[in-house]
Design a protein around this motif. Structure first.
Motif: not given
Ligand code: NAD
Length: 497
Positions: A161-165, A187-189, A220-222, A240-243, A264-267, A298-300, A399-401, A465-467
Motif C-alpha cells: 500500500i503506497v501514498p501519493w507523494n 498493489v494498492k496505490p 481505491g482507498d480506505l 507507506t503512508g501516514s502514522t 514507512e510512516l511520517g516524519g 517528502k517524508c524525510s 506535527e507533520e505538515i 537502508p531507508f526507514g
Molecule cells: P495515508 O496514510 O493517508 O494513505 C496511504 C495509503 O493508505 C493510501 O494508499 C490510502 O488509500 C491507504 N489507506 C487509507 N486508509 C487506510 C486504511 N484504513 N487501511 C489501509 N490503508 C489505508 O498517507 P498519504 O496522505 O497518502 O501520504 C502521506 C503520508 O505518507 C505522510 O505521512 C508521509 O510522511 C508518509 N510517507 C512516508 C514515507 C516513508 O518512507 N517513511 C514515504 C512517503 C510518504
C-alpha cells in the motif's frame, strides 16, 4: 530531457482504468468508479474502478493461486532476474509518458518526475535483479551429529500500500524486492495518484513477461486498504503512508492472521546547523533544496531547522530570499519550480497549519498562504512558508505538515540542540552540519532517527537502508533489508549419526 507526452496522455486518459486481477483487466464488482483530479487546475483526469472488499478477495485468490502453483517462485533464478530487468527497461523506455502522467496526477514539476521519480523507479528493478542469486542462508555450527543450515524462502502473498507523494517510485521500491524473492503481490496505490501504476501494469501485461496472478492491482482507498490489512489470506503487508493509518494497518494485521507488517510512516525531521560551519551559503542552499523540492511533500525532508543563535540572523537573511524567489505555476512550464500540492484536502490541511502557526505566535518570515497562481488556475498552490522563533512544543513543530512549511528554532548548546532534534514522536531522518568532525560524529550518534545526514542533508542509495524509528515506522527498505522483509528464514536440522 524528453518533452512531455501531453497529447498521448489526453487520449490514454479517456478510458476508465480497471483493476488488474488474475492477469486480466476487470471492473470492480460494484462497478463503482472514482475520479483522479489534476491538482494544477482541479480538472478530472480519468475515472478508475473503485475496489472494495469483494475485489480484494478476488485479488487475494489470484495471488494465492499464483503463489501455490509456483509459476513465479519456481522459475529459474536467471529467468526471474531477466523479468525484473525487462520491467526496468519498460519503465525506462516510457520515461516521458510516465513522467507526464505523474506530473498530471501528483502536481510535481515535469522535471522532478522525469529526473527524480522515473530513473529510480526503473533502476530499482535492475538493483534487485542482481540480488536474486546473492541472498542465501548459512551453515550453523551446532552440536555434533547434526547439520544445521538456514534458507530464505518467499513469504507468500504480499500487499503493498503506497501514498501519493512518489506514487510510482515508492511502489517500485516495494515491488522489485518482493518480486525478486518470489512472492506474489497485490498493489494498492493512493486514490489520488494511481495512474502511473496502472500504466506500468499495462506495459507489463502487454509484454507478457509475468505469469497470471503474480501481480495484481486494486485501485481505491480506505475500504480496499482496510480489507487488505484485515485479510487472513495475506502473509505480509508493506505500508507507506501516514502514522495514523499505519497504526490502523498494524491493528488490522494483529486482529486477523498476524501477518507480517512493515511501516514507512511520517516524519518531522530536524536539521541542526552549528555556528562552526565555514561555508554557510552552501549549507543554506543544500538545506533549502532538501526542504522545498517536490513541494515539501517528502517524508524525510528537514522541516525543523535548528540553528545556533550566533548564526541565526545571517542564516535567515540568506534563506528567505531563496524561498521568496520560488516560482509556483504550471508544473509543465520549465520556469516553474514548485507545482500544486497533491490534492485539495491536503492543500486545506497545509493552509490550516499555516494559520495555526500564526496563532501559536511563531514569526512569519515569508509566504503564509496561497500562491496567486491558485486563483488563476483553480489549483492548489502554496507559497513556500517559513516561520522563525518557533518553539519546539508548538504544534507546527510537533506535527507533520507535509508541505512547503519550515520551522526555524534557535539553540545555544549542543545538548539543547540534540534534545530539540529528538523531541518529537517521529524519528525518520535527521541532519547535522558542523565543520568540527568530533562534534558532528558525537551529535550524529545521539540523534534518534533511522537516517542521519552529516554535512549533506538527503543522501539516498539503493545500497543503504531507508526507514525510520519511533513513530516513523517499523523495518527498513532498500539494500538487503528489503529482501529480508519479503522472505522467511527457515532453519533446517539434519541428523547424520
Ligand atoms: P495515508 O496514510 O493517508 O494513505 C496511504 C495509503 O493508505 C493510501 O494508499 C490510502 O488509500 C491507504 N489507506 C487509507 N486508509 C487506510 C486504511 N484504513 N487501511 C489501509 N490503508 C489505508 O498517507 P498519504 O496522505 O497518502 O501520504 C502521506 C503520508 O505518507 C505522510 O505521512 C508521509 O510522511 C508518509 N510517507 C512516508 C514515507 C516513508 O518512507 N517513511 C514515504 C512517503 C510518504
Amino acid at each position: 530531457m524528453q518533452p512531455p507526452k501531453l497529447d498521448w496522455a489526453k487520449s490514454w486518459l479517456k478510458s476508465t482504468k480497471q483493476l488488474y486481477i488474475q492477469g486480466a483487466w476487470t471492473p470492480s464488482v460494484s462497478q463503482e468508479t472514482f475520479d483522479s483530479i489534476n491538482p494544477s487546475n482541479k480538472e478530472k483526469l480519468a475515472a478508475l474502478s473503485l475496489a472494495g472488499k469483494a475485489d480484494v478477495d478476488l485479488a487475494v485468490k489470484s495471488a494465492r493461486t499464483a503463489f501455490e502453483n509456483a509459476s513465479w517462485r519456481g522459475m529459474n533464478r536467471r529467468e526471474r532476474a531477466t523479468v525484473l530487468r525487462s520491467i526496468a527497461q519498460l519503465i525506462r523506455s516510457h520515461q516521458a509518458e510516465l513522467a507526464t502522467l505523474e506530473t498530471l496526477d501528483n502536481g510535481k514539476t515535469y522535471q522532478e518526475s522525469f529526473y527524480d521519480d522515473l530513473p529510480e523507479s526503473a533502476d530499482v528493478f535492475d538493483y534487485y535483479a542482481g540480488w536474486i542469486d546473492k541472498i542465501y542462508g548459512g551453515s550453523v555450527p551446532v552440536e555434533k551429529g547434526f547439520i544445521n543450515f538456514t534458507q530464505h524462502e518467499a513469504l507468500g502473498v504480499c500487499a503493498l500500500i503506497v501514498p501519493w507523494n512518489f506514487p510510482l517510485l515508492l511502489a517500485c521500491w516495494k515491488i522489485a524486492p518482493a518480486l525478486a524473492m518470489g512472492n506474489t503481490l497485490i498493489v494498492k496505490p493512493s486514490p489520488f495518484t494511481s495512474l502511473t501504476m496502472v500504466r506500468v501494469f499495462e506495459l507489463i501485461h502487454e509484454s507478457k513477461i509475468l505469469p497470471a496472478g503474480v501481480l495484481n492491482l486494486v485501485t481505491g482507498d480506505l475500504e480496499a486498504g482496510e480489507a487488505l490489512s484485515r485479510h487472513s489470506g495475506i502473509d505480509k503487508i508493506s505500508f507507506t503512508g501516514s502514522t495514523a493509518v499505519g497504526k490502523k494497518v498494524a491493528e488490522g494485521a494483529a486482529s486477523s492472521n498476524l501477518k507480517r507488517v512493515s511501516l514507512e510512516l511520517g516524519g518531522k525531521s530536524p536539521n541542526i546547523i552549528f555556528d562552526d560551519v565555514k561555508d554557510l551559503e552552501s549549507v543554506v542552499a543544500r538545506s533549502f533544496q532538501a526542504m522545498f523540492s517536490h513541494k515539501g511533500e517528502k517524508c524525510s525532508e528537514p522541516t525543523r531547522f535548528i540553528i545556533h543563535e550566533k548564526i541565526y540572523s545571517e542564516f535567515v537573511s540568506r534563506l528567505i530570499p531563496k524561498a521568496e524567489a520560488i516560482v509556483c505555476g504550471d508544473p509543465f512550464d520549465s520556469k516553474t519550480q514548485q507545482g500544486p500540492q497533491a490534492h485539495e484536502g491536503h492543500y486545506q490541511k497545509i493552509l490550516n497549519y499555516i494559520e495555526l502557526g500564526k496563532k501559536e505566535g511563531a514569526k512569519l518570515l515569508c509566504g503564509g498562504g496561497r500562491d496567486p497562481y491558485s486563483e488563476k488556475s483553480g489549483g492548489f498552490f502554496i507559497r513556500p512558508t517559513i516561520f522563525g522563533d518557533v518553539k519546539n512544543n508548538m504544534r507546527i513543530a510537533q506535527e507533520e505538515i507535509f508541505g512547503p512549511v519550515l520551522c526555524l528554532i534557535k539553540f545555544q548548546t549542543e545538548e539543547e540542540a540534540i534534545a530539540i532534534a529528538n523531541g518529537t514522536p517521529y524519528g525518520l531522518a535527521a541532519g547535522v552540519y558542523s565543520d568540527d568532525a568530533k562534534r558532528a560524529h558525537r551529535v550524529a550518534t545521539q540523534l534518534d532517527a533511522g537516517m542521519v545526514f552529516v554535512n549533506h542533508y538527503g543522501c539516498y542509495d539503493f545500497a543503504s537502508p531507508f526507514g525510520g524509528v519511533k513513530q516513523s515506522g517499523w523495518g527498513k527498505e532498500m539494500a538487503r533489508h528489503s529482501l529480508e522483509e519479503y522472505t522467511k528464514l527457515k532453519s533446517v536440522w539434519v541428523r547424520y549419526s
